[in-house]
Design a protein around this motif. Structure first.
Motif, PDB file in Angstrom:
ATOM      1  N   GLU A 134      42.023   5.472  26.673  1.00 18.02           N
ATOM      2  CA  GLU A 134      41.680   4.152  27.488  1.00 18.02           C
ATOM      3  C   GLU A 134      42.684   3.225  27.376  1.00 18.02           C
ATOM      4  O   GLU A 134      43.299   2.564  28.294  1.00 18.02           O
TER       5      GLU A 134
ATOM      6  N   VAL B  97      45.076   0.597  30.536  1.00 16.47           N
ATOM      7  CA  VAL B  97      45.461  -1.021  30.849  1.00 16.47           C
ATOM      8  C   VAL B  97      46.949  -0.923  31.164  1.00 16.47           C
ATOM      9  O   VAL B  97      47.207  -1.785  32.325  1.00 16.47           O
TER      10      VAL B  97
ATOM     11  N   PHE C   8      47.657  -0.016  34.473  1.00 20.12           N
ATOM     12  CA  PHE C   8      47.239  -0.782  35.681  1.00 20.12           C
ATOM     13  C   PHE C   8      48.084  -1.949  35.896  1.00 20.12           C
ATOM     14  O   PHE C   8      48.364  -2.197  37.045  1.00 20.12           O
ATOM     15  N   PHE C   9      48.704  -2.528  34.950  1.00 20.97           N
ATOM     16  CA  PHE C   9      49.697  -3.669  35.117  1.00 20.97           C
ATOM     17  C   PHE C   9      50.938  -3.304  35.654  1.00 20.97           C
ATOM     18  O   PHE C   9      51.779  -3.833  36.416  1.00 20.97           O
TER      19      PHE C   9
ATOM     20  N   GLY D  58      50.384  -2.643  39.261  1.00 18.07           N
ATOM     21  CA  GLY D  58      49.929  -3.586  39.897  1.00 18.07           C
ATOM     22  C   GLY D  58      50.927  -5.006  40.141  1.00 18.07           C
ATOM     23  O   GLY D  58      50.928  -5.532  40.995  1.00 18.07           O
ATOM     24  N   TYR D  59      51.780  -5.062  39.166  1.00 16.90           N
ATOM     25  CA  TYR D  59      52.679  -6.108  39.064  1.00 16.90           C
ATOM     26  C   TYR D  59      54.112  -5.577  39.813  1.00 16.90           C
ATOM     27  O   TYR D  59      54.603  -6.482  40.220  1.00 16.90           O
TER      28      TYR D  59
ATOM     29  N   ARG E 142      48.370  -3.491  44.755  1.00 19.17           N
ATOM     30  CA  ARG E 142      47.175  -4.059  44.115  1.00 19.17           C
ATOM     31  C   ARG E 142      46.021  -2.896  44.381  1.00 19.17           C
ATOM     32  O   ARG E 142      45.100  -2.645  43.415  1.00 19.17           O
TER      33      ARG E 142
ATOM     34  N   ALA F  22      46.635  -0.080  42.078  1.00 16.77           N
ATOM     35  CA  ALA F  22      46.365  -0.148  40.704  1.00 16.77           C
ATOM     36  C   ALA F  22      44.717  -0.196  40.539  1.00 16.77           C
ATOM     37  O   ALA F  22      44.325   0.637  39.498  1.00 16.77           O
ATOM     38  N   LEU F  23      44.144  -0.967  41.441  1.00 16.28           N
ATOM     39  CA  LEU F  23      42.576  -0.680  41.193  1.00 16.28           C
ATOM     40  C   LEU F  23      42.229   0.756  41.320  1.00 16.28           C
ATOM     41  O   LEU F  23      41.103   0.779  40.682  1.00 16.28           O
TER      42      LEU F  23
ATOM     43  N   PHE G   7      42.753   2.691  38.264  1.00 16.11           N
ATOM     44  CA  PHE G   7      41.883   2.173  37.098  1.00 16.11           C
ATOM     45  C   PHE G   7      40.619   2.695  37.495  1.00 16.11           C
ATOM     46  O   PHE G   7      39.831   3.225  36.368  1.00 16.11           O
ATOM     47  N   ILE G   8      39.835   2.420  38.318  1.00 17.33           N
ATOM     48  CA  ILE G   8      38.420   2.892  38.573  1.00 17.33           C
ATOM     49  C   ILE G   8      38.258   4.506  38.437  1.00 17.33           C
ATOM     50  O   ILE G   8      37.347   4.950  37.784  1.00 17.33           O
TER      51      ILE G   8
ATOM     52  N   HIS H 278      38.719   5.718  35.030  1.00 15.65           N
ATOM     53  CA  HIS H 278      37.880   5.170  34.123  1.00 15.65           C
ATOM     54  C   HIS H 278      36.604   5.765  34.300  1.00 15.65           C
ATOM     55  O   HIS H 278      36.001   6.165  33.351  1.00 15.65           O
ATOM     56  N   VAL H 279      36.168   6.106  35.526  1.00 13.61           N
ATOM     57  CA  VAL H 279      34.799   6.774  35.788  1.00 13.61           C
ATOM     58  C   VAL H 279      34.922   8.073  35.218  1.00 13.61           C
ATOM     59  O   VAL H 279      33.977   8.529  34.215  1.00 13.61           O
TER      60      VAL H 279
END
Lengths: 541, 488
Positions: B143, B147, B150-151, B154-155, B162, B165-166, B169-170, B173-174
């Protein structure tokens, strides 16, 4: 029956003394926020140190404030009619006091010209007093009264600023729901008394002292109804769905510091009540019980009446609460409402402990409660700090906050990651232990773990969305007020000035963040203590 | 015994923190950390190569270290790390890709401290995944990778960063959560003494067969999303296309390998019976990924998207090789993961450089870049040829072994990956024909060849492609020092 010494109440006496001193000074015309805040912080700190000292030595002989032989002793109406000291209760006292301490520390940085500082800190102390007293409960009526002490103080806390209509509306709503909840709980208690002839928590629900010979008639119905009323009445405090609707408006309308206390501290008293009230009947049906005079259908039935249905009920309540909380949190556009719904969903995770009702699960749920204090109190405190920069509660107003105020942003990111259950944070460890405990119990409890994990995956969506807003979007020009002294221009958003949130608030947020990581990396000392307390609790009840 | 794994973890951790704190000088710190990391990896190889130290036993983990972490009556979690040949080769890949990513993004201007810090953190997580031998420790590192990525996306990413990235992540993560449940159920239902790998691998065999099958399938889903397998692959094109070049390099080069490694270590080795009973499902998914990845690549105009889809194809072959459950298949899988890590990193760097040199990655718009940028063209050509499996380049021994192992186990089904290889060759050659050798078109005035940092990073990868292409035994020797090498 041995008389309990007054030193048993030393932490509570310190809280009471500090509260009374605050009101006394206020009535003498000495009105300084720093003074009141200092008194509250010191009072709570001393109480916390006392409790921690007790925990450090429990259950060995010679506690700091509790004499040997008084902790984790099996109790009955004979030796503990009102109060009893358990390591489980002491741990909850520590949890309550930690939350109160963080809020008191942060509130030291409230604007010093603010009216009503005495009311704020005095009531905070009284609410904390009620919570610590509740954690000593050996008797149902005593427990409900102690919760009411907290309740009445917090109703006032929500509306004490008397400035905006929303705060007053929230206070009113809170008060009415609180009164309803208390009425239901007391009614439930009276029904249970009618059935069992006692209100002592250790004997209630075991069916040993039934006044009525036939369990199959209306009498069992009365007991079941009594538990039902208690479930609902306390359910309001816990913000279990469907008794949650008030919480969002109240957390949203209350000053953020008060919301921090409500979400991080005072709702945990409801969970404590759930544990001590409902674990007895649940555990009673799990133990083998030799019926006096041989096993008759009546005796067997009485003994196992409520256990399984209650577990199923709590399992349903847990799943519904966590799912509804998460789904509704997804739809929020206001930060405080989002945090309020997230708080509801977290209550759902905690209820898993009650449904599984093994000592690992109880320890896991308590760890989740412990974790929630830091992450949720911390999150609301950051919201209050950010509000101090003129950034409102709408999530879209938070664009670029993470880059403009790096430390606040990093703290908030830590809280959110912890709430979402990302590793190396305390929120992950607590969920890991709780869900492991559910899996370890096997049977249908595994599905509670699956539901919890799916929910935490779902919750990632709205927490990550906030991170996205904070770190990946730039504030629209002219939308967010630019504070004085900020550097405008350049390729990155202007940096906010570092000062301005106040030493007390910065300390509180820093402590909460440090705790999120420290206990996330090495939870062993806390978990070992919680496991011991849970083991003892299961043995006692 | 030298606790080299813990030392490495500690240096990476301190190095990451130092990079975050270093401000504008972050890149020097990051470079130093990468150099130290590579030196430590060299140390691990040295320990492995020294049977005199009693370490290089094919059935054991070398350098195991174990300390109690969370210990209550019912839950025993240890900090346990240890590596075998498979982890060692993938750790080498981590070290190489960390170094070349730092080199490639040497001139990063936007928030350089955060950029280099997050790159290092991603690599720290990957190293941890490859070294961890305890469920909780493994999951923590698994995990931890999410993180920073993701950044990074996303950045620093592209226009739709964006969203990408989301989604990344999702999705992942699932999948992680599913994997965690399956591992916990395995541990608690088999009454494993602790959450350590060794203890779980021993106790899991006592589980009933249906349980083993269900658990294996859950784990397969959990790891498969990272692979990614069709139909759970849709996060990959979005994430890759929107990620900054350095992010894509780490995504394709390392993050996909986490899925493959996880499947071998935590699914295949713990529940081998489960795997053998559902192997046909895995074959089907692998074939679907292979064919789908190759076919969709053929239709891409965006160079980066093309490379992204070709990753699905290559990872499909990895899955196939793992599903074969033979020592040759696993050897091929690990080799192929290493090769894909090197080659896809090279190709993502190429597409990044094409993009900022020529303002577009659209193969149909930009063409004939060879006269303007001969070095970049050479890199592109090496990458493409390596990826399509030209002999003497790194993918060839890997793919050849994979096909051989497939033939051994399931015979004529080998025609499916073989056919897909032809498509792969087709889209790469077609891409080169247009991008490199077409009539010069859309070449901006003042376009120049590669800057030194980028040329250096790609050059290293090209050299490695050739080196390991000619001498694959440098890797094979080590991969065979693992418990699963004893399979038929």
């Amino acid at each position: 029956m041995t008389a309990l010494p007054w030193t048993l109440f030393a932490p509570e006496l310190f809280l009471l003394g500090a509260a009374l001193l605050v009101f006394l000074l206020d009535s003498l015309g000495i009105r300084r926020l720093e003074l009141f805040g200092g008194l509250a912080t010191v009072g709570i700190s001393i109480a916390l140190l006392g409790v921690l000292a007790d925990l450090r030595f429990a259950p060995l002989a010679g506690l700091a404030t509790v004499p040997a032989g008084n902790v984790d002793v099996p109790w009955s109406p004979l030796n503990a009619s009102l109060v009893v000291v358990t390591s489980f209760g002491l741990i909850f006292q520590a949890i309550f006091l930690t939350s109160a301490l963080l809020v008191a520390l942060a509130s030291l940085s409230r604007r010093s010209d603010e009216k009503g500082a005495a009311i704020f800190f005095g009531l905070l102390l009284f609410a904390t007093l009620g919570m610590t007293l509740a954690a000593l409960a050996a008797d149902l009526i005593y427990l409900l009264l102690a919760i009411e002490v907290t309740g009445i103080s917090t109703y006032l806390l929500v509306g004490y600023t008397r400035r905006d209509a929303r705060g007053l509306e929230a206070a009113m709503k809170f008060y009415i729901i609180g009164a309803l909840s208390a009425a239901l709980s007391f009614f439930g208690a009276s029904l249970l008394y009618a059935y069992y002839g006692t209100t002592n928590l250790a004997t209630l629900g075991t069916g040993f002292v039934s006044m009525f010979p036939s369990p199959l008639g209306g009498a069992t119905g009365i007991a079941f109804l009594g538990y039902g009323f208690l479930l609902v009445g306390i359910g309001f405090k816990v913000t279990a769905v469907p008794f949650h609707a008030w919480a969002v408006d109240v957390y949203d309308g209350a000053p953020s510091d008060v919301s921090a206390f409500l979400a991080g501290g005072s709702k945990k008293v409801g969970l404590f009540a759930y544990f001590v009230v409902f674990l007895v009947p649940i555990l009673a049906s799990q133990t083998t019980f030799v019926c006096p005079g041989g096993p008759t259908p009546t005796c067997h039935y009485l003994h196992s009446t409520f256990g399984i249905p209650l577990q199923v009920l709590f399992g349903l309540l847990a799943v519904v609460t966590m799912t509804a909380g998460n789904v509704l949190a997804l739809m929020q556009t206001e930060m405080k409402r989002m945090l309020a719904y997230s708080s509801i969903s977290q209550a759902g995770y905690m209820l898993i402990g009650l449904a599984v009702a093994t000592s690992p699960a109880i320890a896991g749920a308590t760890l989740q409660i412990f974790a929630h204090v830091f992450m949720k109190t911390g999150a609301f405190l950051v919201v209050a700090a950010v509000a101090g920069f003129g950034i409102g509660s709408r999530i879209e107003e938070w664009k670029g906050v993470g880059l403009r105020h790096r430390w606040l942003g990093a703290s908030f990111a830590a809280m959110l990651l912890s709430l979402a259950g990302i590793p190396l944070t305390v929120g992950f460890v607590s969920k890991f232990v709780l869900f492991s405990a559910a899996v370890q119990a096997q049977g249908w409890f595994v599905w509670l773990a699956v539901a919890g994990l799916l929910n935490s995956a779902l919750s990632v969506f709205y927490y990550a969305r906030v991170l996205r807003v904070m770190y990946m979007e730039r504030p629209e020009v002219g939308s967010a007020p630019v504070p004085a002294g900020a550097v405008v221009g350049g390729s990155d958003p202007p940096a906010l000035t570092l000062g301005g949130i106040g030493v007390g608030r910065a300390t509180a947020i820093g402590l909460a963040t440090a705790a999120v990581f420290a206990f996330g990396v090495y939870p062993q000392p806390v978990l070992a203590g919680l496991q011991m307390a849970a083991d003892h609790l299961v043995q006692l009840l | 015994m030298i606790p080299i794994l813990s030392i490495t973890l500690a240096t990476l951790f301190v190095g990451t923190l130092a990079t975050f704190a270093a401000g504008p000088r972050a890149r020097y710190v990051a470079a130093a950390v990468s150099a130290i990391f590579l030196a430590e990896i060299a140390g691990m190889f040295a320990l492995f190569s020294a049977p005199a130290l009693g370490l290089a036993l094919p059935t054991q983990f070398a350098e195991p270290e174990s300390y109690p972490w969370i210990q209550v009556a019912w839950l025993h979690v240890n900090y346990t790390v240890g590596i075998d040949g498979i982890s060692l080769v993938l750790i080498l890949l981590t070290g190489i890709l960390q170094a070349v990513t730092v080199a490639y993004s040497w001139t990063e201007q936007r928030q350089p401290a955060a950029w280099f810090g997050l790159v290092l953190l991603t690599c720290l997580g990957c190293f941890g995944v490859f070294a961890a031998l305890d469920v909780l420790l493994f999951f923590v590192f698994w995990e931890v990778v999410l993180v920073p990525m993701f950044f990074l996306i996303g950045y620093w990413g592209g226009p739709r960063r964006r969203y990408a990235a989301l989604k990344f992540f999702i999705y992942t993560h699932v999948a992680s959560v599913t994997m965690l449940v399956a591992l916990l159920v395995t541990a608690f239902y088999s009454h494993s003494a602790s959450l350590d790998f060794a203890s779980m691998a021993a106790s899991a065999q006592t589980l009933a067969l249906p349980t083993q099958i269900i658990l294996f399938l859950s784990l397969f889903f959990g790891f498969g999303v990272k692979f990614p397998i069709v139909p759970f692959h849709t996060w990959l094109p979005d994430a890759h296309v929107e990620a900054p070049t350095g992010g894509s390099v780490l995504l394709a080069g390392l993050l996909l390998k986490l899925g493959g490694y996880g499947l071998i270590r935590w699914a295949l080795e713990i529940l081998p019976t489960g795997l053998q009973h559902v192997a046909p499902i895995l074959y089907a998914v692998a074939f679907a990924s292979i064919v789908w990845g190759a076919g969709v690549s053929l239709a891409q105009r965006d160079l980066k998207r093309l490379v992204a889809y070709s990753s699905i194809n290559h990872m499909g072959i990895v899955l196939l090789a793992i599903a074969l459950y033979s020592s040759l298949g696993l050897l091929a899988a690990v080799l192929l993961m290493f090769a894909h890590g090197i080659v896809s990193a090279l190709l993502f760097m190429v597409s990044g450089s094409v993009h900022h040199t020529f303002g577009s990655r659209d193969i149909a718009t930009v063409s004939g870049i060879t006269p303007t940028a001969p070095v970049l063209s050479t890199m592109t050509m090496t990458g493409a040829l390596a990826s399509l499996g030209l002999p003497a380049l790194i993918s060839f021994p890997a793919e050849f072994t994979a096909l051989l192992a497939t033939w051994d186990k399931i015979g004529f089904w080998v025609l499916i990956p073989l056919g897909a290889l032809v498509i792969t060759a087709a889209f790469y050659i077609w891409m080169m024909q247009r991008l490199l050798f077409g009539t010069p078109k859309s070449i901006p005035v003042g376009a120049h060849d590669l800057p030194y940092p980028e040329a250096f990073a790609m050059g290293v990868l090209v050299v490695l492609s050739v080196l390991y292409g000619i001498l694959p035994n440098l890797l094979i020797h080590f991969i065979q020092l693992s418990p699963v090498a004893g399979l038929p």
